[in-house]
Write an enzyme that holds these catalytic residues in place. Structure first.
Site, PDB file in Angstrom:
ATOM      1  CE1 TYR A   1     -17.684  16.226  46.169  1.00  0.00           C
ATOM      2  CE2 TYR A   1     -17.896  18.468  45.330  1.00  0.00           C
ATOM      3  CZ  TYR A   1     -18.406  17.188  45.480  1.00  0.00           C
ATOM      4  OH  TYR A   1     -19.628  16.869  44.942  1.00  0.00           O
TER       5      TYR A   1
ATOM      6  CE  LYS B   1     -17.898  15.084  42.703  1.00  0.00           C
ATOM      7  NZ  LYS B   1     -18.538  13.804  42.310  1.00  0.00           N
TER       8      LYS B   1
END
Length: 254
Positions: free
Chosen positions: A155, A159
């Site tokens: 993640y 991002k």
């Protein structure tokens, strides 16, 4: 109710719940025609009924951002129905949290596909309409996790990648009067953070309490906090703000 986005059309990916729904509501309340694509058909039906009952113009379509054809078809339908496609918010996201030694290929690939490939697909599908009309706003939803977060190698990487993607779009599309910016939320109360609480084995209330203790403003974030930042970037008056990342986290982030 303002009319900052009257005669504008905003497309939000993953917009049926949480942050995405908060963003969709902000645009609708400010006069925009709103389009939402999502894989959650039940949640889509709910937001469509809710918004129509309140008198908002809304278009909903089940589509997987990982599949370019699905996104391309949805973007074309939005443009045909509303006559323009002015604002894209790349919000669709998933988590597959795990420590690195436990993380599977599927955990990694799924997160990369939805966040990075999904944003690439949506931007690629929407930019041609924006280029033709010489106007556009692209807002990508990043995260404070882009700075690194335990148990989120996938993640955090996705991002952070979105921030590089944002800056590159800003460079390439700026000459067409299209800006690209990113919002990086901190702790926001959503279904996704509820999943995080479940993963680490505590109640959601306990997670909120622990998070608030570290937030300088002394409260947790809500979807409308992110919607406010997105609305700033999307405003016509923000045309000189391009390629930026704003951390909406209740305090500074390094």
């Amino acid at each position: 109710m303002g009319k900052s986005f009257k005669n504008r059309t905003a497309l939000i990916t993953g917009g049926s719940r949480g942050i995405g729904k908060g963003i969709a509501r902000r645009f609708a309340e400010d006069g925009a025609k709103v389009a939402v694509i999502d894989v959650n058909e039940e949640a889509l039906n709910e937001i469509e009924s809710e918004f129509k009952e309140e008198g908002f113009d809304i278009f909903c379509k089940t589509a997987n951002v990982v599949d370019f054809k699905q996104v391309e078809n949805a973007a074309r339908e939005v443009h045909e129905q509303f006559g323009s496609l002015d604002i894209l918010v790349n919000n669709a996201g998933v988590i597959r949290d795990n420590m690195l030694f436990k993380m599977t290929d599927s955990d990694w690939d799924t997160v990369m596909d939805v966040h990075l490939k999904g944003s690439f697909n949506a931007a690629r599908a929407c930019q041609k309409f924006m280029v033709d009309q010489k106007y556009g706003r692209i807002i990508n939803i990043s995260s404070t996790s882009a700075l690194g977060n335990r148990g989120q190698a996938n993640y955090a990487t996705a991002k952070a990648g979105l921030q590089g993607f944002t800056k590159t779009l800003a460079i390439e599309l700026g000459k067409f009067n299209i800006t690209a910016n990113a919002v990086a939320p901190g702790f926001i109360e959503t279904d996704m953070t509820k999943e995080t609480a479940a993963r680490i084995g505590i109640s959601f209330d306990d997670l909120i309490k622990a998070s608030v203790e570290k937030i300088p403003v002394g409260r947790s974030g809500k979807p409308e906090d992110i919607a406010n930042a997105v609305a700033f970037y999307a405003d016509e008056r923000s045309s000189f703000v391009n390629g930026q990342v704003i951390y909406v986290a209740g305090g500074p982030k390094d």
